[in-house]
Design an enzyme around this catalytic site. Structure first.
Site, mmCIF file in Angstrom:
data_model
loop_
_atom_site.group_PDB
_atom_site.id
_atom_site.type_symbol
_atom_site.label_atom_id
_atom_site.label_comp_id
_atom_site.label_asym_id
_atom_site.label_seq_id
_atom_site.Cartn_x
_atom_site.Cartn_y
_atom_site.Cartn_z
ATOM 1 C CB CYS A 262 -0.960 -0.016 1.187
ATOM 2 S SG CYS A 262 -2.247 -1.286 1.066
ATOM 3 C CG LEU A 263 1.578 2.997 3.797
ATOM 4 C CD1 LEU A 263 2.168 3.474 5.113
ATOM 5 C CD2 LEU A 263 0.373 3.853 3.446
#
Length: 420
Positions: A262-263
């Site tokens: 994700c990040l």
């Protein structure tokens, strides 16, 4: 009345929990994955996802309603299909090849009245501009009209014992009201709360907002941490003190970088689309990426400085890293900053040993020796580095026997401990 047939494309950290929950909700589930070895392991009852214990997988297999497969022909006659494939970056550009392959693979089996839902994180417009034409071309049908199409961003947090698929609110959307109703009806059978939104673009942007928020705030704290070190201020204590404010503040804490799917990736999808569509830069995202990418090098330099102060060189030093996964209590190594730290220390000439109880052997970086967390290993190390703070680690043992500890997660207290 026979159970509805659900196809889940992708049996990883997102797809496997979804498949298990759907079996428990009464669906007949085909778990499709292109990884032959993964499918064989699942069929034998071996789970590689920490959130899905082997006994839960075994119950799903024993029910006769979960069938892992590599063959799209097994999707024939499906009622609902959920696509949960990876969406990585390639040289800073979104790679939607897995979504494309899934659309091409499932397209011939799309039939009137069925529903296809994309869960993979992506930029706004993907569901309608990329996936829909693939499905329509392969099936000869159209959406809206012949079949339903929607988007629902995954919100899986591996290793989180509190927020699971079932009790995490699920954002749902469709290309028209009929599609939204069908998507909403499906997820209401799996989760406690759904959150309908007006369009697939809104749902796609929702996911990017969530992760961009985290990326930017983590970068803020990480940069503040690097500056506080030079100002000789305890940033950890300052964050704890700020957290006592009951309004207008959310605590984020520093670390060796960001990892997972994700990040490091999702905010880049948004900045890529802004640049492509508007010709503008999303400066917050780009700055946050720069700061967080800098953290592994900062950690390596701090360790080298700590050793130097004690009269030891990093070249030839024996270093013991605690944790290699990107987050605690999982074996998820995707884009882990711990791996970056290990490689940077190796490049400086260090002999790197690591304690990683969750990851599989083939995931360990080349040249890193995996060991257990024992008194002997701690004593033998010139420095112990807490990179991923698994709860299973005996931090008291580390503090008692280590010569020098560099702690990126604020888990150790003692005169030999230096914190990020």
């Amino acid at each position: 009345m026979s159970a509805e047939k659900l196809v889940v494309i992708g049996q990883g950290y997102v797809g496997l929990p979804l498949a298990m929950r759907a079996v428990e909700a009464g669906f007949d589930v085909i778990g499709l994955d292109v990884d032959v070895d993964r499918v064989k392991r699942l069929a034998s009852g071996e789970s590689f996802v920490e959130d899905i214990p082997a006994d839960r997988l075994g119950r799903a297999l024993g029910s006769g309603r979960y069938h892992p497969s590599t063959e799209y022909t097994d999707a024939d006659g499906f009622d609902i299909c959920v696509i949960t494939v990876p969406t990585p970056l390639r040289d800073g550009t979104p790679d939607l090849s897995f979504v494309e392959q899934a659309g091409i693979g499932i397209g011939p089996y799309v039939r009137s009245g069925c529903t296809v839902i994309l869960e993979s994180t992506t930029y706004p417009g993907t569901t309608e501009e990329l996936l829909r034409p693939l499905l329509e071309s392969a099936s000869g049908l159209t959406s809206p009209g012949d079949f339903h199409l929607g988007y629902s961003p995954e919100r899986i947090d591996p290793g989180n014992p509190t927020w699971r698929l079932e009790n995490t609110p699920k954002v749902v959307s469709g290309v028209d009201q009929a599609s939204l109703a069908r998507v909403d009806e499906f997820y209401k059978r799996l989760v406690e709360q759904t959150v309908p939104v007006d369009s697939t673009r809104v749902a796609e942007l929702t996911k990017l907002i969530e992760n961009t928020f985290r990326q930017v705030n983590i970068a803020l704290i990480n940069e503040l941490t690097m500056l506080s070190h030079h100002l000789d201020i305890d940033v950890w204590q300052a964050i704890d003190a700020a957290s006592t404010k009951p309004f207008g503040f959310l605590p984020f804490r520093p670390g060796p970088g960001v990892g997972g799917h994700c990040l490091p990736i999702d905010p880049c999808y948004l900045s890529w689309q802004v640049k492509r569509r508007l010709g503008r830069q999303f400066r917050f995202i780009e700055l946050a990426n720069d700061v967080n990418h800098e953290m592994p090098e900062h950690v390596a330099q701090r360790i080298m400085g700590g050793l130097n102060r004690d009269g030891r060189a990093v070249s030839g030093a024996r270093l013991l890293l605690l944790g290699l996964a990107y987050k605690k209590n999982t074996g998820d190594m995707r884009d882990s900053p711990a791996v970056d730290v290990a490689r940077r220390l190796q490049a400086l000439g260090a002999e790197v040993h690591a304690v990683e109880p969750y990851a599989e052997a083939h995931q360990i970086p080349a040249g890193v020796t995996v060991v257990g967390l024992t008194e002997r290993e701690v004593r033998a190390a010139d420095a112990v580095v807490v990179v991923t703070d698994h709860d299973t680690f005996d931090y008291d043992l580390v503090v008692k026997h280590a010569r020098y500890v560099f702690d990126t997660r604020n888990r150790c207290v003692g005169p030999m401990v230096e914190r990020l």
